[in-house]
Design a protein around this motif. Sequence first.
Motif, mmCIF file in Angstrom:
data_model
loop_
_atom_site.group_PDB
_atom_site.id
_atom_site.type_symbol
_atom_site.label_atom_id
_atom_site.label_comp_id
_atom_site.label_asym_id
_atom_site.label_seq_id
_atom_site.Cartn_x
_atom_site.Cartn_y
_atom_site.Cartn_z
ATOM 1 N N UNK A 219 -9.394 -1.684 -0.423
ATOM 2 C CA UNK A 219 -8.935 -1.148 0.346
ATOM 3 C C UNK A 219 -7.570 -0.584 0.435
ATOM 4 N N UNK A 220 -6.393 -1.458 -0.078
ATOM 5 C CA UNK A 220 -5.345 -1.477 -0.437
ATOM 6 C C UNK A 220 -4.897 -0.038 -0.864
ATOM 7 N N UNK A 221 -5.648 -0.487 -2.403
ATOM 8 C CA UNK A 221 -5.503 1.295 -3.394
ATOM 9 C C UNK A 221 -6.280 2.256 -2.870
ATOM 10 N N UNK A 222 -6.807 2.351 -1.730
ATOM 11 C CA UNK A 222 -8.065 3.584 -1.421
ATOM 12 C C UNK A 222 -6.172 3.892 -0.429
ATOM 13 N N UNK A 223 -5.523 3.147 0.636
ATOM 14 C CA UNK A 223 -4.479 3.685 1.417
ATOM 15 C C UNK A 223 -3.900 3.970 0.762
ATOM 16 N N UNK A 224 -3.247 4.023 -0.426
ATOM 17 C CA UNK A 224 -2.014 4.449 -0.907
ATOM 18 C C UNK A 224 -2.802 5.920 -1.630
ATOM 19 N N UNK A 225 -3.773 5.449 -1.586
ATOM 20 C CA UNK A 225 -3.792 7.205 -2.102
ATOM 21 C C UNK A 225 -3.816 7.987 -1.440
ATOM 22 N N UNK A 226 -4.391 7.467 -0.685
ATOM 23 C CA UNK A 226 -4.615 8.160 0.980
ATOM 24 C C UNK A 226 -3.615 8.811 0.836
#
Length: 337
Positions: A219-226
């Motif tokens: 989830x953290x990685x996804x939010x960073x990409x967003x």
Amino acid sequence: ETANTETSESVEVTTEMITEVTTSETIEETTIEGITDALNKLPELPPVVIVFPVCTHKFMGCDIDYIYRVLNERFPDVIFVKAFMDPIMQKRGTSPDQRLRKAMSDIIPQMPVNPDVTAFVGCDIAASENNDIRILLTKNNRIIRDTAACKTLEEYLSIGEAERLICQYPAGLLATKTASARLGREYFFLPLSFDYKMIEEEISSLKLDVPDGFFEDGKKACEEELTILKELIKDTPVAIDYTAVPKPLSFARFLLSNGINVRTVYLDAIDGIAVGSVVENTGRPLSIPVGEELFITGDNQMIYYPRPEHAIISYDNKIMHHAIAIPEGEGRYVMNR
């Protein structure tokens, strides 16, 4: 068109190659002789041939099974895939896309089960290296097969030894279910999702060993990409085409909830009603967990009766659906046209 799966090369059968087709009185004989003539003129026989009968074969009541019986007798070393070019039927029942995926999976043979093998099936794009399920299968020492990543025919046919079949693409579900029943294998329908909770539930259903912090890190990685995406495109209007992702409306909602300026979603013809659940899952058909949404169309529910556990979803304070409310105690005459 014939495909040589040994070398990943394709051979186009031209009209010049079938000029000497034997004239016959039946469409079955014409089809058989045409295919025979085309194959005999190739430098070498391909291991697999996908045959596409057309609408005319259906209109004339063609005996398709007879055609394949004769072809199998004439070319015992060739695997014939029973496809169909029938766009006139695409609005009723299963789509041509679904049927072609099924036809291509029908040639996967029954093999002794290897409990270490799990296969991704039904999709024309291979599961990427950063696919969460693929990562966890690797961490659990599973051998991974993927119909979309096979380089040779032998590799493709070896999917028959998989203990588990995983489908992540909705259009491939028919093929997966059929292969599962025919081969006696367990299958999992884990469609690509844009909801963190749903992703976690899907992965958990596989009962794999999941490292501590795996979901949180994802989830953290996804939010960073967003964050990177928002900085890159800023307020640029975004359009989504339904051919790009399996759940374009869910994808649009996910992007909108994260500050991406989605303005347009291009869809095929869709008529339906969007509802949300306001009570716990009742176990009835169309029941969903509290807080989740369901888009109901005639494909999954021909007549929808309002339920106390459902709430109609509004968009911009407007109820957007194509449906009719039937008051309690009343009825409607419905035609399925």
